[in-house]
Scaffold this active site. Structure first.
Site, PDB file in Angstrom:
ATOM      1  N   GLY A  20      91.537  67.631  40.521  1.00  0.00           N
ATOM      2  CA  GLY A  20      91.946  68.561  41.568  1.00  0.00           C
ATOM      3  C   GLY A  20      91.621  67.934  42.901  1.00  0.00           C
ATOM      4  O   GLY A  20      91.937  66.780  43.133  1.00  0.00           O
ATOM      5  N   GLU A  21      90.939  68.686  43.715  1.00  0.00           N
ATOM      6  CA  GLU A  21      90.595  68.191  45.050  1.00  0.00           C
ATOM      7  C   GLU A  21      89.103  68.426  45.228  1.00  0.00           C
ATOM      8  O   GLU A  21      88.650  69.573  45.229  1.00  0.00           O
ATOM      9  CB  GLU A  21      91.448  68.925  46.078  1.00  0.00           C
ATOM     10  CG  GLU A  21      91.740  68.093  47.314  1.00  0.00           C
ATOM     11  CD  GLU A  21      90.513  67.902  48.158  1.00  0.00           C
ATOM     12  OE1 GLU A  21      90.205  66.757  48.535  1.00  0.00           O
ATOM     13  OE2 GLU A  21      89.832  68.908  48.422  1.00  0.00           O
ATOM     14  N   SER A  22      88.356  67.335  45.381  1.00  0.00           N
ATOM     15  CA  SER A  22      86.902  67.457  45.275  1.00  0.00           C
ATOM     16  C   SER A  22      86.280  68.245  46.432  1.00  0.00           C
ATOM     17  O   SER A  22      85.261  68.905  46.235  1.00  0.00           O
ATOM     18  CB  SER A  22      86.260  66.076  45.128  1.00  0.00           C
ATOM     19  OG  SER A  22      86.685  65.208  46.149  1.00  0.00           O
ATOM     20  N   CYS A  24      88.849  62.635  36.930  1.00  0.00           N
ATOM     21  CA  CYS A  24      89.340  62.463  38.299  1.00  0.00           C
ATOM     22  C   CYS A  24      88.433  63.174  39.311  1.00  0.00           C
ATOM     23  O   CYS A  24      87.302  62.737  39.485  1.00  0.00           O
ATOM     24  CB  CYS A  24      90.800  62.887  38.389  1.00  0.00           C
ATOM     25  SG  CYS A  24      91.638  62.088  39.752  1.00  0.00           S
ATOM     26  N   ARG A  52      86.663  57.748  46.792  1.00  0.00           N
ATOM     27  CA  ARG A  52      87.801  58.670  46.617  1.00  0.00           C
ATOM     28  C   ARG A  52      89.106  58.000  47.023  1.00  0.00           C
ATOM     29  O   ARG A  52      89.123  57.168  47.925  1.00  0.00           O
ATOM     30  CB  ARG A  52      87.597  59.915  47.473  1.00  0.00           C
ATOM     31  CG  ARG A  52      86.446  60.770  47.001  1.00  0.00           C
ATOM     32  CD  ARG A  52      86.296  61.985  47.906  1.00  0.00           C
ATOM     33  NE  ARG A  52      87.515  62.767  47.947  1.00  0.00           N
ATOM     34  CZ  ARG A  52      87.779  63.698  48.863  1.00  0.00           C
ATOM     35  NH1 ARG A  52      86.921  63.952  49.805  1.00  0.00           N
ATOM     36  NH2 ARG A  52      88.907  64.366  48.828  1.00  0.00           N
ATOM     37  N   ILE A 102      96.290  59.675  39.554  1.00  0.00           N
ATOM     38  CA  ILE A 102      96.880  60.409  40.685  1.00  0.00           C
ATOM     39  C   ILE A 102      95.830  60.488  41.792  1.00  0.00           C
ATOM     40  O   ILE A 102      94.835  61.191  41.654  1.00  0.00           O
ATOM     41  CB  ILE A 102      97.302  61.836  40.257  1.00  0.00           C
ATOM     42  CG1 ILE A 102      98.280  61.771  39.079  1.00  0.00           C
ATOM     43  CG2 ILE A 102      97.912  62.586  41.448  1.00  0.00           C
ATOM     44  CD1 ILE A 102      98.543  63.113  38.426  1.00  0.00           C
ATOM     45  N   ARG A 103      96.051  59.737  42.850  1.00  0.00           N
ATOM     46  CA  ARG A 103      95.075  59.690  43.954  1.00  0.00           C
ATOM     47  C   ARG A 103      93.652  59.574  43.396  1.00  0.00           C
ATOM     48  O   ARG A 103      92.742  60.315  43.755  1.00  0.00           O
ATOM     49  CB  ARG A 103      95.218  60.928  44.848  1.00  0.00           C
ATOM     50  CG  ARG A 103      96.568  60.977  45.567  1.00  0.00           C
ATOM     51  CD  ARG A 103      96.820  62.312  46.237  1.00  0.00           C
ATOM     52  NE  ARG A 103      95.754  62.672  47.152  1.00  0.00           N
ATOM     53  CZ  ARG A 103      95.628  62.235  48.397  1.00  0.00           C
ATOM     54  NH1 ARG A 103      96.506  61.400  48.882  1.00  0.00           N
ATOM     55  NH2 ARG A 103      94.643  62.640  49.154  1.00  0.00           N
ATOM     56  N   HIS A 126      94.227  61.095  34.133  1.00  0.00           N
ATOM     57  CA  HIS A 126      94.609  62.434  33.657  1.00  0.00           C
ATOM     58  C   HIS A 126      95.241  62.406  32.271  1.00  0.00           C
ATOM     59  O   HIS A 126      96.468  62.444  32.156  1.00  0.00           O
ATOM     60  CB  HIS A 126      95.614  63.058  34.634  1.00  0.00           C
ATOM     61  CG  HIS A 126      95.020  63.482  35.927  1.00  0.00           C
ATOM     62  ND1 HIS A 126      94.478  64.732  36.141  1.00  0.00           N
ATOM     63  CD2 HIS A 126      94.858  62.806  37.081  1.00  0.00           C
ATOM     64  CE1 HIS A 126      94.023  64.818  37.367  1.00  0.00           C
ATOM     65  NE2 HIS A 126      94.239  63.663  37.971  1.00  0.00           N
ATOM     66  N   GLU A 140      95.308  64.742  30.191  1.00  0.00           N
ATOM     67  CA  GLU A 140      95.832  66.081  29.864  1.00  0.00           C
ATOM     68  C   GLU A 140      97.296  66.252  30.252  1.00  0.00           C
ATOM     69  O   GLU A 140      97.951  67.174  29.780  1.00  0.00           O
ATOM     70  CB  GLU A 140      94.957  67.175  30.509  1.00  0.00           C
ATOM     71  CG  GLU A 140      95.106  67.355  32.013  1.00  0.00           C
ATOM     72  CD  GLU A 140      94.436  66.265  32.851  1.00  0.00           C
ATOM     73  OE1 GLU A 140      93.852  65.334  32.280  1.00  0.00           O
ATOM     74  OE2 GLU A 140      94.522  66.362  34.090  1.00  0.00           O
TER      75      GLU A 140
END
Ligand code: GLN
Length: 185
Positions: free
Chosen positions: A47-49, A79, A99, A128-129, A164, A166
């Site tokens: 997600g976004e940390s 991630c 990051r 992804i990023r 990822h 999943e």
């Protein structure tokens, strides 16, 4: 089958819940400290940390998560989850992540990785990023790297990957995690 939690404050927790339920696990989405009670394992999703950090602070989940880890509960961080575990965030794992480390030009890419403990064909890894591990202590075992940068690691009950599985139809890392959680059940 073990009872495992998926931290569900932000990010792609629903995809992890689906994979784990597909493997027959009992899954609880965790949003509060009470949700951690009785878990045999926990996934911290991507997600976004920064957003996830705010959610953890808001819900008072920092100390309960550190206690869960200290009790030896298997934790899979993917991630942003790998970032959350690091020295600068929850301070659970002895590593520090960089990051968005693969840079602007290659925010997202795929690679085939060999990971010890995962038999059969290589793991299809979707980045992804993604972060990588920039620094780590001696008791961190690096399981896989891309261009010399660690993207999968193990430290005791912690398993962390910067990609990822999943969303790639790759369930073998979740199977590995569930086998470890089953020992605690
Ligand atoms: N770039 C995100 C962060 O720094 C992590 C990306 C991901 O989880 N896919 O939090």
């Amino acid at each position: 089958m073990p009872l495992v939690g998926v931290l569900a404050l932000q990010g792609d927790f629903a995809a992890h819940t689906r994979v784990l339920r597909g493997l027959g696990a009992d899954v609880r989405e965790v949003r509060t400290p009470a949700g951690l009670t009785g878990l045999d394992g926990l996934v911290i999703p991507g997600g976004e940390s920064t957003t996830m950090t705010l959610g953890i602070e808001r819900e008072g989940l920092g100390d309960p998560l550190r206690e869960l880890a200290a009790a030896g509960t298997p934790i899979l961080g993917t991630c942003a989850g790998m970032i959350m575990l690091d020295r600068d965030h929850l301070g659970i794992a002895d590593w520090r992540c960089a990051r968005n480390a693969f840079g602007r030009q290659i925010r997202s890419f795929e690679a085939d990785l060999r990971i010890p403990g995962i038999d059969g064909p290589p793991v299809r890894a979707v980045f992804i990023r993604a972060p990588w591990i920039a620094e780590h202590g001696d008791d961190v075992e690096i399981l896989a790297s891309v261009d010399g940068h660690p993207v999968a690691a193990r430290q005791g009950n912690l398993l962390a990957i910067s990609f990822h599985p999943e969303i790639a139809g790759e369930s073998r890392l979740h199977e590995l995690f569930l086998r470890e959680a089953a020992v605690r059940a």
